[in-house]
Design an enzyme around this catalytic site. Structure first.
Site, PDB file in Angstrom:
ATOM      1  N   LYS A  35       9.326   4.849  -1.581  1.00 16.39           N
ATOM      2  CA  LYS A  35       8.052   4.125  -2.418  1.00 16.39           C
ATOM      3  C   LYS A  35       7.680   4.970  -3.240  1.00 16.39           C
ATOM      4  CE  LYS A  35       5.905   1.293   0.851  1.00 16.39           C
ATOM      5  NZ  LYS A  35       6.105  -0.458   0.678  1.00 16.39           N
ATOM      6  N   TYR A 256     -25.155  14.351  -8.740  1.00 18.41           N
ATOM      7  CA  TYR A 256     -25.946  12.888  -8.977  1.00 18.41           C
ATOM      8  C   TYR A 256     -26.424  12.346  -8.226  1.00 18.41           C
ATOM      9  CZ  TYR A 256     -22.651  13.489 -13.622  1.00 18.41           C
ATOM     10  OH  TYR A 256     -21.784  14.158 -14.177  1.00 18.41           O
TER      11      TYR A 256
END
Length: 373
Positions: A35, A256
């Site tokens: 899956k 950042y």
């Protein structure tokens, strides 16, 4: 055009891991979970490799995932772990000879509305304590009676799912197993309990069928055991490359927010990978990356397209050098811990910008030739 980020999937490792699971549960048939695009590894090539290696069945979450495999000529039995959600899905699942996992009475109603001649293959999922999907254990006699009313319905087996199998000292798993067994004491049919952690840590959960997921992809589901100690081989290697190497003085802030402050004059490398590729912004300073065979730490916040690393441990690093985010020498489960997550999420979180390369396994290649694919 040179890909900036490449995920290399070794299909021979996938097959090797299937054999490891078979060695752990030699009396069980194996339903391998493919899956979520085979946990981000590529559903079709992984399914073909598993099929060639003799897997007994495959498991997907939904009909769309099963249809991708069928349309790619995967012929192994496929189970729909979440079952069907409409009469149209039910009819198509029967046509494609899929095994339908039924977990609620509304799904039974969909199946009972099909023509009486419909040949169904189904699993009944029981809730033994996970409390996510599954019939109450008290419904077992009613479900058995439903089977007797429908002679064209083939019961593949009874399954449940373990909530805490990755905790070897937990009392939850023995309690779940005991409740499941008690509910089925007077009922026939194959049983399936164990996921990857259950297969490894709970021998009493290895029943007629086991359902490995993470172990197939070469990761350990247990914090107490490494993949290598279990004989598993990581199937995926994720790599990018250095696109800049610069020197900064002590006190300079990187990236950042300036969350990393250089403790001395030092080289900082920029790697062309970021959260747009699936590298979590939650990765903390110190997360390992391998450059030139040496571990170096993340230094600064993950950006959309780049990360920055402290190259003091790899002083010979140059622009163009490979930077490995995880692989055989840097387990994904270890890396995931630096973001407070699991290897599952790393694999499934890779984006369409990542270039995938599948290394063929000899048996898989032979099977493909024989099918004319």
């Amino acid at each position: 055009m040179i890909p900036r980020v490449t995920a290399t999937v070794d299909l021979a490792a996938i097959q090797h891991n299937l054999h490891v699971v078979r060695g752990l549960a030699p009396r069980s048939r194996i339903m391998a979970a493919v899956k979520a695009d085979a946990y981000g590894h590529g559903a079709v090539p992984v399914a073909r490799a598993l099929e060639a290696a003799g897997v007994d069945a495959l498991a997907v979450a939904c009909l769309e995932e099963a249809m991708e495999l069928r349309q790619s000529h995967v012929i192994a039995p496929i189970a729909l772990l979440e079952g069907v959600i409409s009469s149209e899905e039910a009819a198509l699942a029967v046509y494609e000879r899929l095994q339908i996992v039924v977990h609620d009475h509304w799904q039974l109603a969909l199946l009972e509305a099909l023509p009486a001649s419909a040949q169904l293959s189904l699993w009944f999922k029981l809730d033994s304590g996970m409390h996510r999907l599954g019939f109450p254990l008290a419904d077992v006699p009613r479900l058995a009676e439903t089977l007797r009313r429908h002679p064209n319905w083939k019961l593949e087996g009874w399954m449940t799912h373990l909530a805490c199998a990755d905790e070897p000292d937990s009392d939850v798993t023995p309690a779940q197993i005991a409740r499941f067994d008690a509910a089925l004491a007077q009922t026939t049919g194959p049983r399936s309990i164990a996921n990857s952690a259950g297969i490894i840590a709970w021998p009493q959960a290895r029943r007629d069928w086991v359902r490995p997921g993470l172990a197939i992809y070469g990761c350990s589901p247990l914090a107490t055991h490494s993949a290598a100690s279990l004989g598993l081989r990581p199937a995926m290697t994720l790599e990018s490359r250095l696109i800049a190497v610069r020197e900064f003085d002590a006190g300079e802030k990187i990236g950042y927010g300036g969350t990393y402050v250089c403790p001395q004059r030092m080289p900082i490398g920029v790697v062309a990978i970021g959260y747009a590729d699936g590298i979590h912004r939650a990765f903390a300073n110190g997360t390992p990356v391998i450059v030139n065979g040496r571990r170096v730490p993340l230094a600064g916040r993950v950006s959309m397209d780049m990360i920055t690393v402290d190259l003091r441990g790899a002083p010979d690093a140059r622009v163009g050098d490979a930077a490995r985010l995880w692989g055989a020498d840097l387990p994904a489960e270890e890396v995931a811990g630096h973001a407070g997550t699991l290897a599952y999420e790393l694999f499934c979180g890779l984006t369409q910008r990542v270039h995938f390369r599948h290394l063929p396994a000899p048996a898989a290649a032979l099977r493909s030739v024989n099918r004319g694919v």
